[in-house]
Scaffold this motif. Sequence first.
Motif, mmCIF file in Angstrom:
data_model
loop_
_atom_site.group_PDB
_atom_site.id
_atom_site.type_symbol
_atom_site.label_atom_id
_atom_site.label_comp_id
_atom_site.label_asym_id
_atom_site.label_seq_id
_atom_site.Cartn_x
_atom_site.Cartn_y
_atom_site.Cartn_z
ATOM 1 N N ASP A 240 0.937 3.790 -12.496
ATOM 2 C CA ASP A 240 0.125 4.836 -11.872
ATOM 3 C C ASP A 240 -0.708 5.645 -12.874
ATOM 4 O OD1 ASP A 240 2.062 6.396 -13.037
ATOM 5 O OD2 ASP A 240 2.888 7.182 -11.164
ATOM 6 N N LYS B 252 -2.915 8.011 -5.681
ATOM 7 C CA LYS B 252 -1.803 8.476 -6.511
ATOM 8 C C LYS B 252 -1.952 7.950 -7.934
ATOM 9 C CE LYS B 252 0.423 11.318 -4.140
ATOM 10 N NZ LYS B 252 0.438 12.672 -4.706
ATOM 11 N N TRP B 253 -3.126 8.173 -8.504
ATOM 12 C CA TRP B 253 -3.376 7.800 -9.890
ATOM 13 C C TRP B 253 -3.253 9.041 -10.771
ATOM 14 C CZ3 TRP B 253 -8.542 4.639 -9.122
ATOM 15 C CH2 TRP B 253 -8.233 3.381 -8.577
ATOM 16 N N TYR B 254 -2.502 8.922 -11.843
ATOM 17 C CA TYR B 254 -2.285 10.054 -12.751
ATOM 18 C C TYR B 254 -2.959 9.836 -14.114
ATOM 19 C CZ TYR B 254 1.383 11.283 -9.408
ATOM 20 O OH TYR B 254 2.075 11.618 -8.274
ATOM 21 N N GLY B 255 -3.894 8.894 -14.169
ATOM 22 C CA GLY B 255 -4.448 8.490 -15.467
ATOM 23 C C GLY B 255 -5.502 9.422 -16.044
ATOM 24 N N ALA C 228 -8.050 10.137 -7.207
ATOM 25 C CA ALA C 228 -6.693 10.201 -7.758
ATOM 26 C C ALA C 228 -5.686 10.509 -6.647
ATOM 27 C CB ALA C 228 -6.612 11.259 -8.856
#
Lengths: 85, 214, 359
Positions: free
Chosen positions: B78, B129-132, B125
Amino acid sequence: MDDLKEELKRQLIEQLNLEEITPADIDDDTLLFSDKGLGLDSIDALELIVLLEKYHGIQVTKPEEGKEVFRSVNSMAEYILKRKG
Amino acid sequence: MKFITAYAHLKENICAVNGEMICRRDKDSGDSWFKQIYKQQEFVYPKFHKMDVLSQAGFLTSKLIKRANPQFAEKYKDDEIAMLFANQSGSAETDQKFVHAYRNGAPSPSLFVYTLPNIVMGEIAILNKWYGESLFAVLPEFDPEFYINHCHILLSAGSEAVLCSWLEIAGNQIDVFTFLIEKEGENRSEFTADNLSKIAFAGNLHKTEINANY
Amino acid sequence: MTYIGAELMISPLGKTTEENRTAMTANRSGISLIADAGFDHQNLFLSKMTDLDGPGKFTRLIIQAVEAIRNEMDDAVLLSERTIFVISSTKGDPEQINDPFNAPVSAVQQKFNLANRPLVISSACISGIVAINTAHHLIHAKLYDHAVVIGCDVLSDFVVYGFQSLFAIGDTPCKPFDAARNGISIGEGCGAVVISASENIFKNAPLQLLAGTTANDANHISGPSRTGEGLFRSVKKTMEKNGIAADELDFISAHGTATVFNDEMESIAFDRLGMSTIPLNSLKGYFGHTLGAAGIIETAASMQMIRNGILFKSLGFQEQGTSKALNIVSGNTVANPETILKTASGFGGGNASLILRSL
């Protein structure tokens, strides 16, 4: 009172861009901020403060006051009548 | 090696994925152009209607890229997908709406929260659900070197894929080009400035052609 | 190694780094009550540069910053093809609402005859930290040798009315992390730092800049995460990347905007990181929240703490007001901080961090 509630439902949909919802989808006691209801969020709550001023001439100065007021269409209608009373 | 593994163009009248047109604007529709695509593609995300045009454009093109590359999201953790977005005028389109609102009534909180260009990356995001890593730059024009340099940096520092976008919307002018860069990509274009220019420009050709047909 | 130096602060507290440091040492705030500033003509507490008026103030501030820092480094660096300018701003020039960045950037490039087009970073309130990190990465990748990083945002009706509509402006000068905090004080100002692969371009010895990271909350575009997830992840990544453990940090320069939810979020993140005993402050009590300039001004102030052996009091803080305790600096403290963590969080769910270290 019923007219006010119907009016509020239309205003909610317009002010919050709830495009996939019609007034018929909102019951008088639908919880506005519950995921089981309309699932509104904190920005919507602030936008409802704008709605009250824009359409009903009512100023809310503390967002905390909104918590109870914006529970449902019922509670909003009661609040408006009380403030205008 | 890095590859352009998928891309989407969104122009004034057409929307294309990997060079194939998937949607053409219906001028007679009562719906906005972006809403036409949303409906036609049968996306279900009621929050879409609350977004400003930049976020809607980012939502649509990133969803279309994911749909064209269904395995891509599962390949990575993620926090391994970075976002690298840029445009020319920041959030000017929504800024003007916000100014209009406060000059003709009251400042609107739901408009104000979109008066920052990086919000579109926040929306994507949240959606995925991307936390990059993420970076939004304002450039005078689309610049392949910018994407080459910063993808190189991101991909050598822990990111495994980069969702890139150029998204410039000013009034009726729409120039959105979203593309995905990965370290592996069989039969896909290598990520070079030349290839990126060609693919970006192909969308413009498309546009001219379509406009000529009207 | 990557070096950082030539730090500059321009704020209501002063036009030079020295004036700003003197004011901070005296715990003086740049925030004052500005008459008729609000949408309904309310008086509001803002950190306003009252002598900064007239058109083009955004561009003028940046030019002023470049003129100041060129004296702090080797003159050839400014015009070198190996130098990139990175400009951090959320709103650019508020007078040019259709295209707020390009004209000011062109003006700066032409004025100083810069070899490269400056790169503008606009990632809300984390822009400053992202800009410094980006400069670091560009130099580390050998694309450039030096970077001049400038953060600038100026006050406008737009920004003030916007934060008012969010009920985010406090009715006192902001009190980060305090129990009685109730919102931000918006500010304006400009900060600058020079980053280089070379130690000897600086007039005064530089510090070391360690690579930082960003991470998104993936939670809400304007509300801070309840778990501090993005800040937790960004700090963890930055620490791991540089092989630094929490007990090596001497100080944390936090974001601390003084909204109820932001400061609470930060306390949770630092608690999860095992950093709740490390001395910490927010500098918003001095400068207000200068948005795109904040990360740079606060990095510059943190560099001054390392150079001068002082931890500045977290102005406005009196009583713990977060669910997780933090070690907030309640008075200026003589110390020798060698390693400082700087963080920022902002709209769009962004979080960013970097580490400064004495040589």
